[in-house]
Write an enzyme that holds these catalytic residues in place. Structure first.
Site: not given
Ligand SMILES: NC(=O)c1ccc[n+]([C@@H]2O[C@H](COP(=O)([O-])OP(=O)(O)OC[C@H]3O[C@@H](n4cnc5c(N)ncnc54)[C@H](O)[C@@H]3O)[C@@H](O)[C@H]2O)c1
Length: 415
Positions: A257
């Site tokens: 993030c």
């Molecule tokens: N990790 C955090 O602490 C956090 C907190 C708040 C917001 N976010 C936001 O949330 C979003 C996701 O973050 P995350 O940490 O969960 O990422 P992550 O990489 O852990 O998970 C994302 C998942 O989506 C899958 N994916 C990618 N493309 C895809 C598609 N086309 N169809 C289906 N699945 C798909 C990936 O394989 C992965 O498993 C980002 O925008 C991030 O900025 C993250």
């Protein structure tokens, strides 16, 4: 209800489990086959979701790679990654791919909510047209909203239920629908007037942290030159019961993030002939911190009559924050790389990170890490780290997190 979750990562998996625990049927769509198999076998890859919790909802949560399964969902929450490209611009590839696949299976009456962090305008200008390739109109045939995820991996004092959820719908009805959905898993839903307000509110939260961390990092560098203990300064300032919020210095920002999200806004701002200087300045200061830390390590060795070249240095903690195994953008990796460039021999101990394949390194237990080390660096203060022992056994300790305050030893140098 039947809820679809697209992307079963740090954000999607906890959401999926929360809805399943609230009694709903959940379909998780994920591109990585291995993740799909693991979730279906009740094996969690996210620390905040113990496998036991996942197994507790196995009859209600099914993972799949098939978007077609989403046809029977009433609501679909999109939680795909939003990283930066190599030249630090928004990389909306996963979102575009996910939305295109979703457009092929969208049915009238569904609600789609984007949860991924992104710049203001993404929901309306990027997601909406792709979904409308289905022939359905947003706000008329299906509902569309943005609701930022606020999960903080490793945190236990605030849960998904107790953390207010911000929701901005494309229309009033879209917002009403999304609000009703989130009331199933959150005690408080905060309605805002548009998706753009919700999108920017999430960026404000992250930029606020990034700027304040940068400020305190800058003061830490100055305080060192002035021979003033920055930790004592912060402890003193933090006694003010109003108008001050504590932030601690450290080796820099990591995770998915803070090092990424603010640049989504600075990229978007260019379209408005605007340079958000706080964002750039904070990024610059925080990116410089691994170099500052290495300089501190070099100095500590020098004061002991040693050079970095040939020294054995134990890095304690390589994850980007305590209690998690996530090494994305972790400043520890930069510190490791720089110390290796200087000719140090590196060993590391991190109970949450077993391998660093990019460095061809495997973690060791604390005994092996401290054995023969010339210096130990506390990079990530995991809660179970035995600080007394580190200070007792390592000839020199550089503490980048201020966690050895209270231990009086001449061998300890703090950031
Ligand atoms: N990790 C955090 O602490 C956090 C907190 C708040 C917001 N976010 C936001 O949330 C979003 C996701 O973050 P995350 O940490 O969960 O990422 P992550 O990489 O852990 O998970 C994302 C998942 O989506 C899958 N994916 C990618 N493309 C895809 C598609 N086309 N169809 C289906 N699945 C798909 C990936 O394989 C992965 O498993 C980002 O925008 C991030 O900025 C993250």
């Amino acid at each position: 209800m039947t809820i679809g979750i697209v992307g079963l990562g740090y954000v999607g998996l906890p959401l999926a489990v929360a809805f399943a625990e609230a009694g709903h049927e959940v379909i998780g769509v994920e591109v990585e086959q291995q993740r799909v198999a693991a979730v279906n076998q009740g094996s969690s890859h996210v620390e905040d979701v113990p496998s036991k919790r996942l197994r507790g909802v196995e009859d209600r949560l099914v993972a799949t790679t098939a978007y077609s399964e989403l046809e029977r969902a009433e609501a679909i929450l999109v939680c795909v990654p939003t990283p930066l490209s190599a030249n630090r611009e928004p990389e909306l590839g996963p979102l575009v791919e996910g939305a295109s696949a979703l457009a092929k299976v969208l049915v009238p009456g569904q609600l789609v909510v984007l949860e991924s962090t992104t710049y203001p305008g993404t929901t309306r200008e990027r997601l909406r047209p792709i979904l409308e390739e289905s022939g359905l109109a947003a706000g008329r045939d299906f509902h569309l909203a943005f609701s930022p995820e606020r999960v903080d991996p490793g945190r236990t004092d605030h849960t998904m239920r107790s953390t207010p959820k911000v929701v901005g719908g494309l229309t009033q009805a879209c917002g009403d629908r999304a609000e009703a959905l989130y009331r199933n898993i959150c005690d408080e839903v905060v309605r805002v007037s548009t998706p753009e307000v919700a999108e920017l509110s999430k960026l404000l939260e992250n930029i606020f942290r990034s700027v304040n961390i940068a400020l305190v990092n800058e003061l830490a560098v100055l305080a060192d030159r002035m021979h003033i203990d920055i930790w004592e300064v912060i402890d003193a300032a933090a006694t003010k019961p109003f108008g001050f919020m504590r932030f601690d210095p450290g080796p820099g920002m990591g995770g998915h993030c803070l090092p990424v999200d603010p640049f989504y806004l600075s990229w978007r701002a260019r379209e408005y002939d605007f340079v958000p200087e706080f964002i750039e300045l904070a990024g610059k200061m925080n990116q410089a911190m691994p170099y500052v830390c290495v300089e501190r390590i070099v100095r500590a060795l020098n004061d002991a009559g040693k050079s970095v070249r040939g020294s054995r240095i134990a890095l304690l903690g390589v994850a980007y924050k305590p209690g998690v195994g996530d090494t994305r953008e972790s400043p520890a990796l930069k510190i490791l790389e720089l110390l290796r460039d200087h000719g140090a021999e590196i060993v590391y101990h991190d109970p949450h990170v077993h391998e660093l394949p990019q460095f061809e390194l495997s973690g060791t237990d604390l005994d092996a890490a401290l054995d023969g080390a010339d210096l130990a660096v506390i990079v990530t203060a995991h809660p179970d780290l035995d600080l007394e022992r580190v200070v007792r056994e390592a000839p020199l300790v550089v503490d980048l997190r201020g966690v050895t305050r209270g231990i009086d030893a001449p061998s300890v140098v703090r950031l």
